[in-house]
Scaffold this motif. Structure first.
Motif, PDB file in Angstrom:
ATOM      1  N   GLU A  97       0.889  -1.064   0.190  1.00 28.10           N
ATOM      2  CA  GLU A  97       0.206   0.021   0.082  1.00 28.10           C
ATOM      3  C   GLU A  97       1.126   1.037   0.394  1.00 28.10           C
ATOM      4  O   GLU A  97       0.078   2.619  -0.590  1.00 28.10           O
ATOM      5  CB  GLU A  97      -0.751   0.077   1.330  1.00 28.10           C
ATOM      6  CG  GLU A  97      -2.099  -1.228   1.484  1.00 28.10           C
ATOM      7  CD  GLU A  97      -2.819  -1.258   2.007  1.00 28.10           C
ATOM      8  OE1 GLU A  97      -2.711   0.188   2.882  1.00 28.10           O
ATOM      9  OE2 GLU A  97      -3.527  -1.948   2.123  1.00 28.10           O
ATOM     10  N   LYS A  98       1.946   1.362   1.046  1.00 28.37           N
ATOM     11  CA  LYS A  98       2.711   2.143   1.081  1.00 28.37           C
ATOM     12  C   LYS A  98       3.376   2.451  -0.698  1.00 28.37           C
ATOM     13  O   LYS A  98       3.315   3.626  -1.009  1.00 28.37           O
ATOM     14  CB  LYS A  98       3.819   2.295   1.763  1.00 28.37           C
ATOM     15  CG  LYS A  98       2.742   1.920   3.902  1.00 28.37           C
ATOM     16  CD  LYS A  98       2.961   2.625   3.573  1.00 28.37           C
ATOM     17  CE  LYS A  98       2.552   2.893   4.770  1.00 28.37           C
ATOM     18  NZ  LYS A  98       1.323   3.894   6.367  1.00 28.37           N
ATOM     19  N   TYR A  99       3.679   2.019  -1.602  1.00 33.39           N
ATOM     20  CA  TYR A  99       4.522   1.811  -2.585  1.00 33.39           C
ATOM     21  C   TYR A  99       3.853   3.004  -3.653  1.00 33.39           C
ATOM     22  O   TYR A  99       4.056   3.503  -4.044  1.00 33.39           O
ATOM     23  CB  TYR A  99       4.376   0.632  -3.254  1.00 33.39           C
ATOM     24  CG  TYR A  99       5.749  -0.244  -2.830  1.00 33.39           C
ATOM     25  CD1 TYR A  99       7.039   0.578  -2.097  1.00 33.39           C
ATOM     26  CD2 TYR A  99       5.198  -0.969  -1.994  1.00 33.39           C
ATOM     27  CE1 TYR A  99       8.136  -0.315  -2.046  1.00 33.39           C
ATOM     28  CE2 TYR A  99       6.286  -2.268  -1.723  1.00 33.39           C
ATOM     29  CZ  TYR A  99       7.488  -1.850  -1.628  1.00 33.39           C
ATOM     30  OH  TYR A  99       8.454  -2.733  -0.879  1.00 33.39           O
ATOM     31  N   VAL A 100       2.209   2.403  -3.480  1.00 33.21           N
ATOM     32  CA  VAL A 100       1.206   3.257  -4.777  1.00 33.21           C
ATOM     33  C   VAL A 100       0.988   4.645  -3.714  1.00 33.21           C
ATOM     34  O   VAL A 100       0.270   5.552  -4.501  1.00 33.21           O
ATOM     35  CB  VAL A 100      -0.109   2.035  -5.042  1.00 33.21           C
ATOM     36  CG1 VAL A 100       0.159   1.471  -5.862  1.00 33.21           C
ATOM     37  CG2 VAL A 100      -0.567   1.341  -3.831  1.00 33.21           C
ATOM     38  N   GLN A 101       0.880   4.811  -2.660  1.00 35.01           N
ATOM     39  CA  GLN A 101       0.943   5.752  -1.907  1.00 35.01           C
ATOM     40  C   GLN A 101       2.040   7.158  -2.047  1.00 35.01           C
ATOM     41  O   GLN A 101       1.901   8.025  -1.730  1.00 35.01           O
ATOM     42  CB  GLN A 101       0.422   5.913  -0.954  1.00 35.01           C
ATOM     43  CG  GLN A 101      -1.238   5.083  -0.080  1.00 35.01           C
ATOM     44  CD  GLN A 101      -1.419   4.785   0.934  1.00 35.01           C
ATOM     45  OE1 GLN A 101      -0.205   5.300   1.334  1.00 35.01           O
ATOM     46  NE2 GLN A 101      -2.401   3.997   1.271  1.00 35.01           N
ATOM     47  N   ALA A 102       2.930   6.516  -2.211  1.00 37.16           N
ATOM     48  CA  ALA A 102       4.178   7.324  -2.073  1.00 37.16           C
ATOM     49  C   ALA A 102       4.321   8.771  -2.606  1.00 37.16           C
ATOM     50  O   ALA A 102       4.434   8.464  -4.608  1.00 37.16           O
ATOM     51  CB  ALA A 102       5.716   6.409  -1.940  1.00 37.16           C
ATOM     52  N   ASP A 103       5.002   9.436  -2.452  1.00 38.12           N
ATOM     53  CA  ASP A 103       5.268  10.814  -3.324  1.00 38.12           C
ATOM     54  C   ASP A 103       6.898  10.216  -3.380  1.00 38.12           C
ATOM     55  O   ASP A 103       6.724  10.931  -5.183  1.00 38.12           O
ATOM     56  CB  ASP A 103       5.284  11.923  -2.869  1.00 38.12           C
ATOM     57  CG  ASP A 103       3.779  11.942  -2.080  1.00 38.12           C
ATOM     58  OD1 ASP A 103       3.034  12.178  -2.355  1.00 38.12           O
ATOM     59  OD2 ASP A 103       3.809  11.844  -0.816  1.00 38.12           O
ATOM     60  N   ILE A 104       7.281   9.977  -3.432  1.00 32.63           N
ATOM     61  CA  ILE A 104       8.983   9.871  -3.695  1.00 32.63           C
ATOM     62  C   ILE A 104       9.595   8.865  -3.675  1.00 32.63           C
ATOM     63  O   ILE A 104       9.273   8.157  -2.022  1.00 32.63           O
ATOM     64  CB  ILE A 104       9.761  11.748  -2.987  1.00 32.63           C
ATOM     65  CG1 ILE A 104       9.221  12.285  -3.342  1.00 32.63           C
ATOM     66  CG2 ILE A 104      11.648  11.266  -3.125  1.00 32.63           C
ATOM     67  CD1 ILE A 104       9.879  13.436  -2.731  1.00 32.63           C
ATOM     68  N   GLY A 105      10.351   7.733  -3.756  1.00 34.09           N
ATOM     69  CA  GLY A 105      11.060   6.355  -3.457  1.00 34.09           C
ATOM     70  C   GLY A 105      13.221   6.979  -3.237  1.00 34.09           C
ATOM     71  O   GLY A 105      13.241   7.640  -4.554  1.00 34.09           O
ATOM     72  N   ILE A 106      13.273   6.880  -2.281  1.00 35.54           N
ATOM     73  CA  ILE A 106      14.738   6.599  -2.141  1.00 35.54           C
ATOM     74  C   ILE A 106      16.010   5.749  -1.599  1.00 35.54           C
ATOM     75  O   ILE A 106      15.291   4.757  -1.015  1.00 35.54           O
ATOM     76  CB  ILE A 106      14.822   7.289  -1.067  1.00 35.54           C
ATOM     77  CG1 ILE A 106      14.115   9.387  -1.353  1.00 35.54           C
ATOM     78  CG2 ILE A 106      16.357   8.229  -0.974  1.00 35.54           C
ATOM     79  CD1 ILE A 106      14.275  10.392   0.175  1.00 35.54           C
ATOM     80  N   THR A 107      16.106   5.423  -2.655  1.00 38.31           N
ATOM     81  CA  THR A 107      17.106   4.172  -2.575  1.00 38.31           C
ATOM     82  C   THR A 107      18.896   4.682  -2.405  1.00 38.31           C
ATOM     83  O   THR A 107      19.240   5.731  -2.257  1.00 38.31           O
ATOM     84  CB  THR A 107      17.467   3.812  -3.928  1.00 38.31           C
ATOM     85  OG1 THR A 107      18.003   4.525  -5.095  1.00 38.31           O
ATOM     86  CG2 THR A 107      15.477   3.435  -4.686  1.00 38.31           C
ATOM     87  N   GLY A 108      19.476   3.748  -1.890  1.00 47.13           N
ATOM     88  CA  GLY A 108      20.631   4.046  -1.740  1.00 47.13           C
ATOM     89  C   GLY A 108      22.010   3.226  -3.499  1.00 47.13           C
ATOM     90  O   GLY A 108      20.732   3.348  -4.510  1.00 47.13           O
ATOM     91  N   VAL A 109      22.772   3.414  -3.979  1.00 45.80           N
ATOM     92  CA  VAL A 109      23.478   2.922  -5.034  1.00 45.80           C
ATOM     93  C   VAL A 109      23.986   1.797  -4.432  1.00 45.80           C
ATOM     94  O   VAL A 109      25.514   1.775  -3.971  1.00 45.80           O
ATOM     95  CB  VAL A 109      24.218   4.423  -5.694  1.00 45.80           C
ATOM     96  CG1 VAL A 109      24.744   4.031  -6.779  1.00 45.80           C
ATOM     97  CG2 VAL A 109      23.125   5.162  -5.830  1.00 45.80           C
ATOM     98  N   ASN A 110      24.333   0.368  -5.344  1.00 43.81           N
ATOM     99  CA  ASN A 110      25.245  -0.055  -5.718  1.00 43.81           C
ATOM    100  C   ASN A 110      26.460   0.113  -6.642  1.00 43.81           C
ATOM    101  O   ASN A 110      27.794  -0.033  -5.829  1.00 43.81           O
ATOM    102  CB  ASN A 110      24.764  -1.624  -5.680  1.00 43.81           C
ATOM    103  CG  ASN A 110      23.642  -1.726  -4.668  1.00 43.81           C
ATOM    104  OD1 ASN A 110      23.111  -1.975  -4.332  1.00 43.81           O
ATOM    105  ND2 ASN A 110      24.601  -2.370  -3.465  1.00 43.81           N
ATOM    106  N   PHE A 111      25.972   0.588  -7.524  1.00 41.54           N
ATOM    107  CA  PHE A 111      27.253   1.239  -8.580  1.00 41.54           C
ATOM    108  C   PHE A 111      27.070   2.425  -9.150  1.00 41.54           C
ATOM    109  O   PHE A 111      25.773   2.270 -10.440  1.00 41.54           O
ATOM    110  CB  PHE A 111      27.126  -0.469  -9.536  1.00 41.54           C
ATOM    111  CG  PHE A 111      28.181  -1.606  -8.603  1.00 41.54           C
ATOM    112  CD1 PHE A 111      29.624  -1.586  -7.671  1.00 41.54           C
ATOM    113  CD2 PHE A 111      27.187  -2.291  -8.818  1.00 41.54           C
ATOM    114  CE1 PHE A 111      29.634  -2.760  -7.171  1.00 41.54           C
ATOM    115  CE2 PHE A 111      27.876  -3.408  -7.714  1.00 41.54           C
ATOM    116  CZ  PHE A 111      28.737  -3.155  -6.719  1.00 41.54           C
TER     117      PHE A 111
END
Ligand code: SF4
Lengths: 456, 237
Positions: free
Chosen positions: A192-206
């Motif tokens: 549910e959170k994925y669909v409601q979220a305004d922003i997705g923040i991730t890290g980076v591997n490379f």
């Protein structure tokens, strides 16, 4: 005033005698070792693979300016935006601006140590924005209100019973759920959170310089979901995560997988090359990459310490470290624990306050032996000791000078019960052999004395 | 064969008998053993504490004490590994640069010298009981010694050697680490000892007395039914 060092030693003592902690960590590390041993045979010649990886990272770091600019150029051409952040605060401000632009209320995050480093979650919460960690281990840590315990296994110190209790208490799940049921339970909430979220923040591997891409490795699919539903994707990374080319992944993906989790290849490997283009069905409308320095250029400026920037955060050095095994991940009191953390933290956060991390090692070398990119980790710990020796107390400096003198002169060493000898030993071995070990007994005559008598 | 020996400072002061046992085994294997009575320490303690200059003073004297013509046998892998691997860095760009390329490569940990150079696998020793072998970090990682002590121990009559999952894991000694970070050092040592006991061992055997001294300190304090033994002491039994 209590120093970080005193806290560290006290926490070490507590963890060292906690049988439950020992049992859980030993269990968890045994599982990761079994997996690792199974994963290794995929390399017909592991040492050559490591050598090649070391060479690539050396090239990347020695030419960091060139590759970062190349990344920026290509990523910008792809329609993304690069933000350079010299400090944690600058990175936070950048995230804040983006949040304001889209009037964000909810942010989903996939696992990222850099966002731990800049304390992004409390920052966003203070702005009234809800943040949800979507990696299961991180989600557990977030519920428990604890920082991650390990670079790749954030909640490895929790038993399944503890997790079930946590879910019951914080989320109202039924009591005593099994791991599969717990995963299902979390998944339902997170979906549910994925669909409601305004922003997705991730890290980076490379970071991939030649194509302006960001490579993300994960096992749960949460990284993909965090980046495909929200309109905005922000990837936050340290500047050292650069690789010259997308082709390097052929080596780095399996190396990371085997050393991180014993897999041949991690389940989900994604490459993001900017926001959705016209005609594309999915992907975010906007994509940002925040390149964080936050002390890394200090490491870069030092030709020796620089090697620590090769790190791909696989966590293997933590898994083999006997100190980590005994004190656990939280005792380090820094975002990056274990051997590599003990190398970089004094540089990132201050040699004065954190030098003890480089001292708290038996220098066994297991970390150096396992590191997939050939960082001489224990030698860098030694190097840090050299740097901090410059700030040693006058007494300690004097102690080593007397020691050097004594060791240059056999007759001093043969002195029986010499006062100087005892004094020096007391200075250099400040601390205690402890209540837990009997002192060794001195022989009445040294080998040297006996040899002189018997053989000369 | 003429060999020189180095007796690390704490072996000299605390365990002279083990050093003599090593000498006897070498002599039985046909070596003529030379010992420079002026020798002291390889310098490692200062280096590990970050005091390179002080280490240099001691190391300079140390390396001058060996002829460079014979192998140097050492009852332990820690000093051996330090001399072999760190002297090059220590004296880089100095007048000793040449010397530290040739001399350190002559240094051998005792058990690997027996098997690799002398070709000895059986010293005729006998010892009743079960043992675990502890891979001392210096021997294993700095000198690459893994098979030699196992080969030798497997030839000891009456001795059963069992492998444990933690054989290669550090015991927690680590020089000044053992006192400066006593709680960590002790819990590392404790796990090592308890695992050995759980494996049914009567003995913990190793190449390095520094590890064994630390483990024995724990064993004695807690009156545990297990004994530490240096490999030279086993091979002469
Ligand atoms: S230092 Fe090496 S082993 Fe440790 S996390 Fe980094 S890459 Fe992995």
């Amino acid at each position: 005033m209590t120093t970080y060092k005193q806290i560290f030693i006290e926490e070490s003592r507590k963890k060292g005698i906690d049988p439950e902690h020992r049992r859980k960590i030993n269990h968890s590390l045994l599982q990761s070792d079994i997996a690792f041993q199974k994963g290794i045979p995929q390399f017909s010649h592991l040492q050559s693979a490591k050598k090649a990886a070391n060479h690539i990272k050396r090239t990347a770091i020695e030419n960091l300016d060139t590759y970062l600019l190349r990344f920026e150029k290509h990523f910008t051409q792809n329609g993304g935006k690069v933000i350079w952040a010299a400090t944690a605060q600058e990175a936070l401000d950048a995230v804040d601006r983006i949040c304001k632009e889209v009037n964000a209320r909810l942010v989903v995050k996939s696992k990222s140590m850099v966002t731990e480093e800049i304390h992004l979650n409390p920052f966003l919460s203070s702005k009234g924005i809800e943040v949800v960690e979507t990696d299961l281990g991180e989600y557990i840590q977030q519920l428990a209100g604890e920082p991650p315990y390990h670079l790749v296994a954030p909640s490895m110190h929790k038993s399944k019973e503890e997790v079930a209790d946590l879910f019951h208490e914080k989320l109202g799940a039924s009591k005593g759920l099994a791991p599969e049921a717990l995963t299902q339970f979390a998944r339902k909430i997170l979906r549910e959170k994925y669909v409601q979220a305004d922003i997705g923040i991730t890290g980076v591997n490379f970071l991939l310089a030649d194509i302006g891409g960001v490579a993300l490795t994960e096992n749960e699919g949460n990284g993909r979901l965090s980046t495909s539903f929200p309109k905005v994707h922000i990837a936050v990374t340290g500047i050292e995560k650069i690789l010259p080319s997308v082709r390097d992944l052929g080596l780095f993906w399996p190396l990371l997988a085997t050393h991180g989790s014993g897999q041949q290849i991690t389940v989900y490997n994604s490459i993001f090359t900017g926001p959705r283009k016209t005609g594309e069905k999915d992907g975010p409308e906007k994509m940002y990459v925040i390149l964080l320095d936050n002390g890394r250029t200090r490491l870069l400026a030092d030709p020796k310490a620089r090697e620590s920037l090769y790190c791909i955060r696989c966590g293997a050095c933590l898994n083999v470290c006997p100190v980590f095994r005994n004190i656990g991940g939280h005792t380090y009191n820094s975002t990056y624990g274990g051997p590599i953390g003990s190398v970089i933290t004094p540089h990132l956060k201050g040699m004065q306050q954190y030098a003890h991390l480089s001292q708290a090692s038996s220098l066994c070398g297991a970390c150096t032996e396992v590191c997939p990119v050939g960082i001489p980790i224990h030698e860098l710990l030694l190097y840090n000791r050299q740097l901090s020796a410059k700030n040693a107390t006058r007494l300690e400096k004097l102690g080593w000078r007397i020691w050097a003198n004594a060791c240059s002169n056999r007759s001093l060493m043969n002195m029986n019960g010499g006062k100087i000898k005892n004094k020096v030993i007391r200075i250099l071995f400040s601390g205690a052999w402890g209540a837990n070990r009997d002192l060794p007994k001195f022989a009445s005559q040294s080998f040297n004395q006996l040899w002189r008598k018997q053989r000369q | 064969m003429k060999v020189e020996i180095f007796i690390p400072c704490f072996v000299d002061q605390l365990f002279p008998q083990t050093a003599f046992n090593m000498v006897h085994i070498l002599e039985c294997a046909g070596c003529e053993v030379e010992y420079n009575v002026a020798q002291t320490c390889c310098g490692q303690p200062a280096y590990n504490a970050g005091f390179q200059d002080e280490c240099g003073i001691v190391a300079r004297k140390f390396i001058a004490g060996f002829s460079g013509e014979n192998y140097v046998v050492v009852p332990g892998g820690s000093c051996t590994g330090f001399v072999r691997n760190y002297y090059k860095q220590l004296f880089k760009g100095s007048d000793l640069e040449e010397q530290v390329i040739t001399k350190p490569s002559l240094f051998y940990e005792f058990s690997s010298f027996l098997t690799d150079i002398l070709g000895v696998e059986d010293t005729g020793a006998a010892l009743e009981g079960v043992a675990v072998y502890h891979d001392a970090c210096g021997a294993l990682r700095e000198c690459g010694v893994k098979a030699a002590p196992r080969t030798l121990l497997n030839h000891v009559r009456g001795l059963k050697v069992v492998e444990t999952e933690d054989a290669e894991r550090c015991c927690g000694f680590g020089g000044t680490f053992a006192v400066k970070y006593e709680p960590i050092s002790v819990s590392m040592g404790e796990q090592k000892v308890l695992n050995a006991i759980a494996a049914g061992a009567d003995y913990i055997i190793s190449t390095d007395l520094s590890c064994l001294m630390h483990l024995d300190g724990y064993i004695q304090k807690h009156n545990l039914p297990i004994k530490t033994m240096h490999i030279a002491d086993v091979l002469i039994s």
